[in-house]
Design an enzyme around this catalytic site. Structure first.
Site, mmCIF file in Angstrom:
data_model
loop_
_atom_site.group_PDB
_atom_site.id
_atom_site.type_symbol
_atom_site.label_atom_id
_atom_site.label_comp_id
_atom_site.label_asym_id
_atom_site.label_seq_id
_atom_site.Cartn_x
_atom_site.Cartn_y
_atom_site.Cartn_z
ATOM 1 N N LYS A 54 39.905 38.857 11.438
ATOM 2 C CA LYS A 54 40.479 37.624 12.008
ATOM 3 C C LYS A 54 40.267 36.465 11.043
ATOM 4 C CE LYS A 54 39.982 39.435 16.667
ATOM 5 N NZ LYS A 54 39.218 39.554 17.912
ATOM 6 N N GLN A 98 34.118 36.965 20.412
ATOM 7 C CA GLN A 98 34.391 38.401 20.341
ATOM 8 C C GLN A 98 33.653 39.132 21.471
ATOM 9 O OE1 GLN A 98 36.613 39.774 18.279
ATOM 10 N NE2 GLN A 98 36.243 41.823 19.030
ATOM 11 N N ASP A 121 42.578 33.442 23.176
ATOM 12 C CA ASP A 121 42.564 34.823 23.674
ATOM 13 C C ASP A 121 43.354 34.954 24.979
ATOM 14 O OD1 ASP A 121 41.309 36.947 22.333
ATOM 15 O OD2 ASP A 121 39.304 36.161 22.757
#
Ligand code: GUN
Length: 295
Positions: A54, A98, A121
């Site tokens: 990422k 994460q 997200d």
């Protein structure tokens, strides 16, 4: 029939080129640089790889990237304090924590603490709710990537029988929600199968589009699908190591046999994976534009 291979690597590359141009224009015309903060707690090797990818992709596209690697023993309060700082930081438009988090941390509370405007997200309940009513700001990355794979491969979604295996909050539930919206690139009839489903094959054999996020290698075999089905394999299972010590990855679909019946199928790796990261970049650009009043 031998299936066409849907290359997530190629489609992700196209979208990244589009984003790179858009990011360059935002800088030139508005002096706006999208910023993404990634937060990794602990040392899970797979999570380290994902966060590394990422960060690398952000930098390659011209996104400002800030990485926060925290020890596994961090307390809930310390993590919430970091999120609070990132929520207030004007350089940061997107925050990605994460998952999974170590067991002693309360994941739900952490996700609730992220400002919904920076929730790239799409996991905050505000954004989950907005998706549910058809007014999303941010679509969750993996399901959005799946929809783009289908659209950009020319698969007809409208009116299709879509069957989803798996009901996770990250993939199964949101992809079902996205594809049932009354919108272009959606408007499908969606069935979600899970561990409580009585006869999974009954459903999978009816599918025009089968999306598999079951978390189990070979969860789908050739006898479970009809001729001409389009198969999207979301699985990432590590089943061993190569002689060079690299992980051997397989999906949730028995690729070699299912590809002989399908009209199109995604490989693992090189299918859904590259799309997830790309859609995170897209959400970060959108977050920056929303913050600047440009979206
Ligand atoms: N872990 C597995 N997939 C994801 C994802 O899409 N986002 C985050 N934050 N964590 C994950």
């Amino acid at each position: 029939m031998t299936a066409k291979i849907i290359s997530g690597t190629e489609i992700a590359k196209q979208i990244r080129e589009e984003l790179k141009q858009e990011i360059a224009e935002l800088k030139e015309k508005h002096n706006l640089v999208p910023g993404l903060a990634t937060v990794l707690v602990g040392e899970d090797p797979a999570s380290q790889v994902y966060v590394g990818q990422k960060e690398k992709t952000s930098i390659a596209l011209g996104i400002y990237s800030e990485r926060h690697d925290l020890p596994a023993e961090i307390t809930q309060q310390e993590l919430l304090a970091l999120i609070d700082r990132l929520n207030k930081d004007p350089k940061i438009h997107g925050i990605l924590v994460q998952l999974p988090l170590p067991k002693h941390l309360n994941e739900t509370e952490v996700l609730y603490a992220i400002d919904p405007k920076k929730d790239v997200d799409g996991f905050h309940p505000v954004n989950v709710g907005k998706l549910m009513i058809g007014e999303p700001d941010y679509l969750p990355c993996t399901p959005h990537g799946i929809q783009q794979l289908l659209i950009r491969s020319g698969v007809k979604i409208e009116g299709a029988e879509v069957v989803v295996l798996g009901r996770s909050n990250i993939v199964g539930k949101p992809i079902a929600n996205i594809l049932l919206q009354k919108k272009p690139g959606a408007n499908a009839t969606v069935t979600v199968c899970h561990t409580g489903t009585r006869d999974i094959s009954f459903h999978t054999r009816r599918a025009d589009i089968l999306i598999v996020a079951a978390g189990k290698p070979k969860a789908v075999t050739a006898d479970m699908v009809k001729e001409g089905v389009v198969v999207i394999d979301v699985g990432v299972n590590r089943v061993g190591k190569t002689a060079e010590g690299k992980d051997i990855l397989v999906g949730d679909v028995d690729f070699d046999t299912v590809k002989e019946k399908a009209s199109a199928i995604t490989p693992v790796p090189g299918g859904v994976g590259p799309m997830t990261i790309t859609m995170l970049m897209l959400n970060t650009v959108k977050a920056a534009k929303l913050a600047a009043g440009l979206a």
